[in-house]
Design a protein around this motif. Structure first.
Motif, PDB file in Angstrom:
ATOM      1  N   PRO A  41     -25.988  50.820 -39.408  1.00 48.28           N
ATOM      2  CA  PRO A  41     -26.072  51.670 -40.603  1.00 48.28           C
ATOM      3  C   PRO A  41     -26.658  53.031 -40.286  1.00 48.28           C
ATOM      4  O   PRO A  41     -27.698  53.135 -39.629  1.00 48.28           O
ATOM      5  CB  PRO A  41     -26.995  50.868 -41.529  1.00 48.28           C
ATOM      6  N   GLY A  42     -25.970  54.073 -40.720  1.00 47.01           N
ATOM      7  CA  GLY A  42     -26.463  55.421 -40.525  1.00 47.01           C
ATOM      8  C   GLY A  42     -26.295  55.970 -39.119  1.00 47.01           C
ATOM      9  O   GLY A  42     -26.773  57.063 -38.823  1.00 47.01           O
ATOM     10  N   LYS A  43     -25.611  55.217 -38.260  1.00 45.94           N
ATOM     11  CA  LYS A  43     -25.437  55.661 -36.875  1.00 45.94           C
ATOM     12  C   LYS A  43     -23.956  55.765 -36.533  1.00 45.94           C
ATOM     13  O   LYS A  43     -23.099  55.200 -37.212  1.00 45.94           O
ATOM     14  CB  LYS A  43     -26.128  54.698 -35.917  1.00 45.94           C
ATOM     15  N   THR A  90     -28.243  44.631 -34.362  1.00 50.68           N
ATOM     16  CA  THR A  90     -27.659  44.518 -35.698  1.00 50.68           C
ATOM     17  C   THR A  90     -26.668  45.651 -35.941  1.00 50.68           C
ATOM     18  O   THR A  90     -27.016  46.828 -35.797  1.00 50.68           O
ATOM     19  CB  THR A  90     -28.755  44.542 -36.767  1.00 50.68           C
ATOM     20  N   ALA A  91     -25.442  45.287 -36.270  1.00 53.56           N
ATOM     21  CA  ALA A  91     -24.378  46.279 -36.457  1.00 53.56           C
ATOM     22  C   ALA A  91     -23.106  45.563 -36.882  1.00 53.56           C
ATOM     23  O   ALA A  91     -23.019  44.333 -36.827  1.00 53.56           O
ATOM     24  CB  ALA A  91     -24.131  47.049 -35.164  1.00 53.56           C
ATOM     25  N   VAL A  92     -22.130  46.365 -37.269  1.00 54.70           N
ATOM     26  CA  VAL A  92     -20.767  45.852 -37.404  1.00 54.70           C
ATOM     27  C   VAL A  92     -20.088  46.039 -36.051  1.00 54.70           C
ATOM     28  O   VAL A  92     -20.100  47.141 -35.496  1.00 54.70           O
ATOM     29  CB  VAL A  92     -19.982  46.585 -38.505  1.00 54.70           C
TER      30      VAL A  92
END
Length: 114
Positions: A41-43, A90-92
């Motif tokens: 998120p946000g990256k 943690t990521a998609v």
């Protein structure tokens, strides 16, 4: 046209393991590279690992020694074994295949709790 479908994401505690799979709709024999990126998120989306047609693997420094990519051309599949997971993982996670152009999967969520 190549369609890629990822699976295997989920919620795991720090130190745990997950195995991601990506299945292609067509033969991947001619795909020069297949692999994984991720986006937190946000990256920005960042490189994780890739496997060449010949089976050579390359990893981001942040996952070396913890993640292993494997490619099975007979099953049109590329897998990512993720061990010793950290909250920063943690990521998609997105699968990709380079065949004439780059194709992307829809992504699978990986959440690592501390």
């Amino acid at each position: 046209q190549v369609q890629l479908v990822e699976s295997g994401g989920g919620l795991v505690q720090a130190g745990g393991s997950l195995r991601l799979s990506c299945v292609a709709s067509t033969s991947i024999d001619s795909a020069n590279f297949m692999g994984w990126f991720r986006q937190a998120p946000g990256k920005q989306r960042e490189f994780v690992a890739t496997s060449s047609r010949g089976g050579s693997a390359n990893y981001a420094d942040s996952v070396k020694g913890r993640f292993t990519i494997s490619r099975d051309n007979a099953k049109n599949t590329v897998n990512l074994q993720m061990n010793s997971l950290k909250p920063d993982d943690t990521a998609v996670y997105f699968c990709f295949a380079d065949q004439v152009r780059r194709y992307w999967g829809q992504g699978t969520q990986v959440t690592v709790s501390s």
